[in-house]
Design a protein around this motif. Structure first.
Motif, PDB file in Angstrom:
ATOM      1  N   ARG A 440       2.427  -3.572 -11.179  1.00 15.38           N
ATOM      2  CA  ARG A 440       1.944  -2.424 -10.403  1.00 15.38           C
ATOM      3  C   ARG A 440       2.219  -2.574  -8.894  1.00 15.38           C
ATOM      4  O   ARG A 440       1.765  -1.752  -8.114  1.00 15.38           O
ATOM      5  CB  ARG A 440       0.442  -2.180 -10.614  1.00 15.38           C
ATOM      6  N   LYS A 441       2.966  -3.605  -8.500  1.00 14.74           N
ATOM      7  CA  LYS A 441       3.280  -3.778  -7.078  1.00 14.74           C
ATOM      8  C   LYS A 441       4.778  -3.611  -6.831  1.00 14.74           C
ATOM      9  O   LYS A 441       5.609  -3.875  -7.703  1.00 14.74           O
ATOM     10  CB  LYS A 441       2.798  -5.143  -6.577  1.00 14.74           C
ATOM     11  N   VAL A 442       5.089  -3.186  -5.606  1.00 17.73           N
ATOM     12  CA  VAL A 442       6.476  -2.947  -5.197  1.00 17.73           C
ATOM     13  C   VAL A 442       6.781  -3.876  -4.024  1.00 17.73           C
ATOM     14  O   VAL A 442       6.029  -3.910  -3.042  1.00 17.73           O
ATOM     15  CB  VAL A 442       6.686  -1.486  -4.760  1.00 17.73           C
ATOM     16  N   ALA A 443       7.872  -4.618  -4.139  1.00 20.19           N
ATOM     17  CA  ALA A 443       8.263  -5.569  -3.098  1.00 20.19           C
ATOM     18  C   ALA A 443       9.620  -5.206  -2.534  1.00 20.19           C
ATOM     19  O   ALA A 443      10.561  -4.951  -3.287  1.00 20.19           O
ATOM     20  CB  ALA A 443       8.289  -6.994  -3.653  1.00 20.19           C
ATOM     21  N   LEU A 444       9.729  -5.177  -1.216  1.00 22.19           N
ATOM     22  CA  LEU A 444      11.011  -4.990  -0.533  1.00 22.19           C
ATOM     23  C   LEU A 444      11.397  -6.311   0.109  1.00 22.19           C
ATOM     24  O   LEU A 444      10.599  -6.896   0.858  1.00 22.19           O
ATOM     25  CB  LEU A 444      10.920  -3.887   0.505  1.00 22.19           C
ATOM     26  N   VAL A 445      12.597  -6.793  -0.210  1.00 22.00           N
ATOM     27  CA  VAL A 445      13.055  -8.097   0.265  1.00 22.00           C
ATOM     28  C   VAL A 445      14.354  -7.922   1.038  1.00 22.00           C
ATOM     29  O   VAL A 445      15.332  -7.390   0.501  1.00 22.00           O
ATOM     30  CB  VAL A 445      13.280  -9.083  -0.906  1.00 22.00           C
ATOM     31  N   THR A 446      14.368  -8.350   2.291  1.00 18.19           N
ATOM     32  CA  THR A 446      15.611  -8.298   3.067  1.00 18.19           C
ATOM     33  C   THR A 446      16.439  -9.544   2.778  1.00 18.19           C
ATOM     34  O   THR A 446      15.922 -10.584   2.371  1.00 18.19           O
ATOM     35  CB  THR A 446      15.327  -8.192   4.571  1.00 18.19           C
ATOM     36  N   GLY A 447      17.746  -9.426   2.994  1.00 18.32           N
ATOM     37  CA  GLY A 447      18.636 -10.549   2.729  1.00 18.32           C
ATOM     38  C   GLY A 447      18.681 -10.926   1.263  1.00 18.32           C
ATOM     39  O   GLY A 447      18.905 -12.094   0.918  1.00 18.32           O
ATOM     40  N   ALA A 448      18.485  -9.939   0.382  1.00 19.35           N
ATOM     41  CA  ALA A 448      18.343 -10.229  -1.046  1.00 19.35           C
ATOM     42  C   ALA A 448      19.662 -10.172  -1.802  1.00 19.35           C
ATOM     43  O   ALA A 448      19.668 -10.223  -3.028  1.00 19.35           O
ATOM     44  CB  ALA A 448      17.341  -9.257  -1.669  1.00 19.35           C
ATOM     45  N   GLY A 514       7.335   4.859  -5.423  1.00 20.56           N
ATOM     46  CA  GLY A 514       6.107   5.455  -4.928  1.00 20.56           C
ATOM     47  C   GLY A 514       5.597   4.896  -3.625  1.00 20.56           C
ATOM     48  O   GLY A 514       4.754   5.510  -2.966  1.00 20.56           O
ATOM     49  N   GLY A 515       6.073   3.734  -3.221  1.00 22.02           N
ATOM     50  CA  GLY A 515       5.596   3.125  -1.990  1.00 22.02           C
ATOM     51  C   GLY A 515       6.044   1.688  -1.899  1.00 22.02           C
ATOM     52  O   GLY A 515       7.060   1.297  -2.476  1.00 22.02           O
ATOM     53  N   VAL A 516       5.265   0.867  -1.212  1.00 17.06           N
ATOM     54  CA  VAL A 516       5.590  -0.546  -1.081  1.00 17.06           C
ATOM     55  C   VAL A 516       4.293  -1.323  -0.891  1.00 17.06           C
ATOM     56  O   VAL A 516       3.332  -0.816  -0.302  1.00 17.06           O
ATOM     57  CB  VAL A 516       6.575  -0.796   0.093  1.00 17.06           C
ATOM     58  N   ASP A 517       4.242  -2.533  -1.432  1.00 13.91           N
ATOM     59  CA  ASP A 517       3.055  -3.387  -1.335  1.00 13.91           C
ATOM     60  C   ASP A 517       3.343  -4.725  -0.675  1.00 13.91           C
ATOM     61  O   ASP A 517       2.459  -5.326  -0.065  1.00 13.91           O
ATOM     62  CB  ASP A 517       2.489  -3.657  -2.730  1.00 13.91           C
ATOM     63  N   ILE A 518       4.568  -5.201  -0.857  1.00 11.98           N
ATOM     64  CA  ILE A 518       4.964  -6.521  -0.358  1.00 11.98           C
ATOM     65  C   ILE A 518       6.279  -6.372   0.385  1.00 11.98           C
ATOM     66  O   ILE A 518       7.227  -5.784  -0.139  1.00 11.98           O
ATOM     67  CB  ILE A 518       5.154  -7.525  -1.527  1.00 11.98           C
ATOM     68  N   VAL A 519       6.332  -6.899   1.600  1.00 10.45           N
ATOM     69  CA  VAL A 519       7.585  -6.921   2.356  1.00 10.45           C
ATOM     70  C   VAL A 519       7.878  -8.370   2.707  1.00 10.45           C
ATOM     71  O   VAL A 519       7.020  -9.070   3.272  1.00 10.45           O
ATOM     72  CB  VAL A 519       7.509  -6.066   3.634  1.00 10.45           C
ATOM     73  N   VAL A 520       9.080  -8.825   2.367  1.00 17.11           N
ATOM     74  CA  VAL A 520       9.500 -10.186   2.675  1.00 17.11           C
ATOM     75  C   VAL A 520      10.735 -10.117   3.553  1.00 17.11           C
ATOM     76  O   VAL A 520      11.777  -9.610   3.129  1.00 17.11           O
ATOM     77  CB  VAL A 520       9.805 -11.000   1.395  1.00 17.11           C
ATOM     78  N   HIS A 521      10.595 -10.626   4.782  1.00 19.81           N
ATOM     79  CA  HIS A 521      11.740 -10.640   5.702  1.00 19.81           C
ATOM     80  C   HIS A 521      12.469 -11.964   5.555  1.00 19.81           C
ATOM     81  O   HIS A 521      12.091 -12.982   6.126  1.00 19.81           O
ATOM     82  CB  HIS A 521      11.266 -10.455   7.143  1.00 19.81           C
ATOM     83  N   GLY A 567      -4.056  -1.977   0.990  1.00 20.41           N
ATOM     84  CA  GLY A 567      -3.745  -3.300   1.499  1.00 20.41           C
ATOM     85  C   GLY A 567      -2.277  -3.627   1.315  1.00 20.41           C
ATOM     86  O   GLY A 567      -1.458  -2.734   1.051  1.00 20.41           O
ATOM     87  N   GLY A 568      -1.934  -4.900   1.438  1.00 20.72           N
ATOM     88  CA  GLY A 568      -0.545  -5.286   1.253  1.00 20.72           C
ATOM     89  C   GLY A 568      -0.250  -6.649   1.830  1.00 20.72           C
ATOM     90  O   GLY A 568      -1.141  -7.332   2.364  1.00 20.72           O
ATOM     91  N   ASP A 569       1.015  -7.064   1.704  1.00 21.63           N
ATOM     92  CA  ASP A 569       1.460  -8.369   2.178  1.00 21.63           C
ATOM     93  C   ASP A 569       2.752  -8.241   2.960  1.00 21.63           C
ATOM     94  O   ASP A 569       3.668  -7.532   2.534  1.00 21.63           O
ATOM     95  CB  ASP A 569       1.713  -9.314   0.994  1.00 21.63           C
ATOM     96  N   PHE A 570       2.805  -8.936   4.091  1.00 24.09           N
ATOM     97  CA  PHE A 570       4.060  -9.086   4.844  1.00 24.09           C
ATOM     98  C   PHE A 570       4.310 -10.580   4.974  1.00 24.09           C
ATOM     99  O   PHE A 570       3.465 -11.330   5.476  1.00 24.09           O
ATOM    100  CB  PHE A 570       3.956  -8.444   6.228  1.00 24.09           C
TER     101      PHE A 570
END
Length: 697
Positions: A440-448, A514-521, A567-570
């Motif tokens: 149920r969470k969406v993660a966006l990862v840069t440099g992936a 639908g959105g984003v919950d986790i962003v990893v730079h 909420g969320g995570d960066f």
């Protein structure tokens, strides 16, 4: 080869000839090609069967065995492991112990006493519908055209008008043993018919061979489709004609990206949901029509539809030209609509419930309609929400067809409730596998596109998350994205030095999930030079990608996370070099230190929003890391007075554990922060094998 206009003829004679000696494999082939055409049946909808003669292992006598799709399966992807094999005679002998409609649930348990194949999937409630009919091959399908006939007013009369005396008709009844008896009686009363229309439900067709059954199904669907098209042409306008015009495509997507996080947050008041957006022609014709206000509240007719879409959608009253820039103002407009929907659903439950009904389920809408813009769906994972959208599109097609024929009729609310809250349906839900930690969470990862970023995306996806891969190189992204199963990942080309490029990547995440919950730079590069050789260009590119990129990623992520209110995570992938001073490292080390302190500053600012900001510090990730493919490796080797080939051993020997650090180790660090250490923010997790001079305390 036969030519069809409304269905796809997919039968491959050569492929079928290879399977001719194994009727079960041929039945699976027929099932798969039927399920490949969503106009014939949607994901998980309908079931198919065949009957063969096998040797009874207990008596050595030849007996008839029925092979049928098991509970919870999908004919389009059906395999041997998804079917049940039952003694046909034993199944028919259950007529001797059947006690009437109040005995339906007990009968499902008795199906297990009819099992022939010990590796069988659990038999579904539709098993007797196949077993009580005498035909060797049977298809039970949910084609849009047939459900339109089944859901039309005067459905029985329409059935006769289309097929004459060649088709039977039975009124709506909940699937189960008694419906099987009704089909059996219909055939006895109408010998020679080629199939049966189930009122408000679907279609049964059959044949002596798998191919005859397949052709019969296609021909019956084709005839219904032709009839509906003729009626539509006679009637002229569809759904009462167009009430409003759609926004242009680009404007629709922009509106959808703006509002979808708000909708996701509201739909997630009980459980976090994943989203899906659709604005195809079928959807837009319906949601922009004059009849939307009349038809949408009626709900769907086919049980397979409303089990996935809920009994009716939520229709937003926002104007297509609404200014969505003020999220708080839009939220104030949306909240009462959601509260009213939940209240109405609770009333539906309380009015229809019985003493033994399961507890009320999530009262939030699954399907949300925004006239002029498009249709949103929200469910527990991407596949479920995409399928819900597809099923509602099927329902739209059914309403169009039924309205063209006579007028559309939906199931009475009590009948719908008895399906939705059937104890057998509840038991099926209880058997579902436990959800993964990041489901149920969406993660966006840069440099992936590779290296550490890809390893992080792999780990998050393996633990249940949907992942959005970003990188500057599309070829790497395409290759990386191809490693995931469908409905798990997507990608967006993203240059983190460009705010517009970052915005586009987030919009892709929103429209897909639908959105984003986790962003990893994780995007980055490394430059190792002495001070006198470090250029302004070196300095600027490191600051732009590592520091400014992190700033803009965080700024735009927070705007989305606040809309969702979940909420969320960066997570910042920094480096040991941000803590430890070393030679030939002024530009890189300074940028990494800035990343680390920015994460602490953001953690202090965003805690009230339940947005956690943390840092993972790798060191010496040589194997599989992209930054070691360039000049960085040579620079570090020169700084330590060794060769490039000696670097892995050098980095392993210098940490306390004497371990080589891999990209997967960094991914595990990220996972621990987003899934386990859920009360940690402003923290730095070193994944370096133990470097005493990098200890943060």
């Amino acid at each position: 080869m036969k030519s069809f206009k409304y269905v796809d003829y997919l039968w491959d004679q050569d492929r079928a000839a290879q399977l001719e000696n194994n009727q079960v494999d041929l039945f699976l082939y027929r099932s798969n090609i039927l399920g490949a055409d969503l106009r014939i049946t949607n994901y998980g909808g309908g079931n198919t069967s065949c009957k063969t003669i096998e040797v009874d292992p207990l008596t050595n006598e030849e007996v008839e065995i029925m092979w049928v799709k098991g509970s919870g399966g999908d004919i389009g992807t059906l395999k041997r492991s998804g079917i049940a094999g039952l003694y046909t005679k034993r199944l028919r002998d259950l007529k001797n112990v059947y006690g009437g409609l109040n005995d339906e649930d007990r009968m499902v348990g008795l199906f297990n006493h009819c099992i022939y194949d010990l590796d069988s999937k659990a038999p579904s409630i539709d098993t007797p519908l196949h077993g009580l009919l005498p035909f060797a091959h049977i298809d039970h399908l949910h084609p849009d055209a047939l459900i339109a006939v089944a859901a039309a007013e005067d459905s029985e009369k329409v059935t006769k008008e289309i097929w004459g005396d060649t088709m039977g008709w039975v009124p709506w009844q909940r699937p189960g043993f008694d419906l099987g008896l009704q089909l059996e009686k219909c055939l006895e009363d109408n010998p020679g018919i080629r199939g049966i229309v189930l009122g408000s439900h679907g279609l049964f067709t059959w044949g002596d061979t798998s191919y005859e059954c397949y052709m019969n199904s296609l021909e019956v669907i084709e005839m219904a489709s032709e009839y509906i098209e003729q009626k539509s042409n006679q009637k002229g306008s569809v759904f009462g004609g167009q009430k409003i015009e759609s926004l242009p495509k680009v404007a629709r997507l922009e509106k959808a990206a703006q509002i979808m996080p708000l909708l996701r947050g509201l739909c997630s008041s009980e459980n976090r949901m994943i989203g899906h957006f659709s604005d195809n022609d079928v959807v837009m014709e319906f949601i922009n029509s004059n009849d939307l206000e009349r038809l949408a509240p009626m709900g769907t007719s086919c049980p397979d539809h409303f089990l996935r879409t809920k009994i009716q959608p939520l229709v937003l009253t926002l104007s297509k030209n609404e200014d969505l820039s003020d999220s708080n103002a839009i939220l104030k407009k949306l909240t009462p609509a959601f509260e009213a929907y939940r209240k109405e659903y609770a009333n539906y439950y309380n009015t229809c419930k019985k003493d033994n009904s399961p507890a009320i389920r999530d009262a939030n809408p699954v399907i949300i309609i925004y006239p002029g813009v498009g249709m949103f769906s929200f469910a527990k994972n991407k596949q479920t929400t995409r399928v819900a959208s597809e099923f509602y599109i099927n329902a739209i097609n059914v309403m169009r067809g039924a309205e063209a024929i006579t007028s559309y009729t939906s199931l009475p609310r009590q009948e719908a409730f008895d399906i939705e809250y059937w104890l057998l349906e509840e038991a099926k839900l209880s058997r579902m596998p436990k959800e993964l930690p990041l489901s149920r969470k969406v993660a966006l990862v840069t440099g992936a596109g590779g290296g550490i970023g890809k390893a992080i995306a792999d780990k998050l996806a393996a633990e249940g998350a949907n992942v959005v891969l970003t990188d500057i190189a599309e070829d790497r992204l395409i290759e990386a994205n191809a490693t995931y199963k469908s409905d798990v990942a997507t990608y967006a080309v993203c240059d983190v030095t460009s705010t517009a490029s970052i915005k586009a990547a987030y919009e892709k995440a929103i429209l897909e999930f639908g959105g984003v919950d986790i962003v990893v730079h994780s995007a980055g590069l490394a430059i190792s030079k002495p001070l006198e050789e470090t250029t302004d260009k070196d300095w600027n590119i490191l600051q732009d990608i590592l520091v400014k990129g992190q700033f803009n990623l965080a700024k735009q992520a927070v705007a989305i996370l606040r809309k969702q209110n979940l909420g969320g995570d960066f997570i910042s992938i920094a480096s040991k070099n941000g803590l430890v001073s070393g030679p030939n490292n002024v530009a890189y080390g300074t940028a990494k230190a800035a990343q680390q302190h920015m994460a602490r500053l953001l953690a202090a600012e965003l805690g009230g929003d339940k947005i956690r900001v943390n840092t993972v510090n790798p060191d010496g990730v040589i194997v599989g890391s992209k930054i070691w493919e360039g000049d960085w490796a040579e620079g570090r080797a020169k700084a330590y007075g060794i060769t490039v080939e000696e670097l892995p051993a050098h980095y392993a020997k210098r940490n306390l554990l004497n371990e080589i650090i891999y990209p997967e180790d960094i991914a595990n660090g990220v996972f621990s922060l987003v899934a386990i250490l859920n009360k940690t923010t402003g923290n730095i997790v070193n994944v370096d094998g133990g470097m005493a001079n990098a200890f943060v305390r």
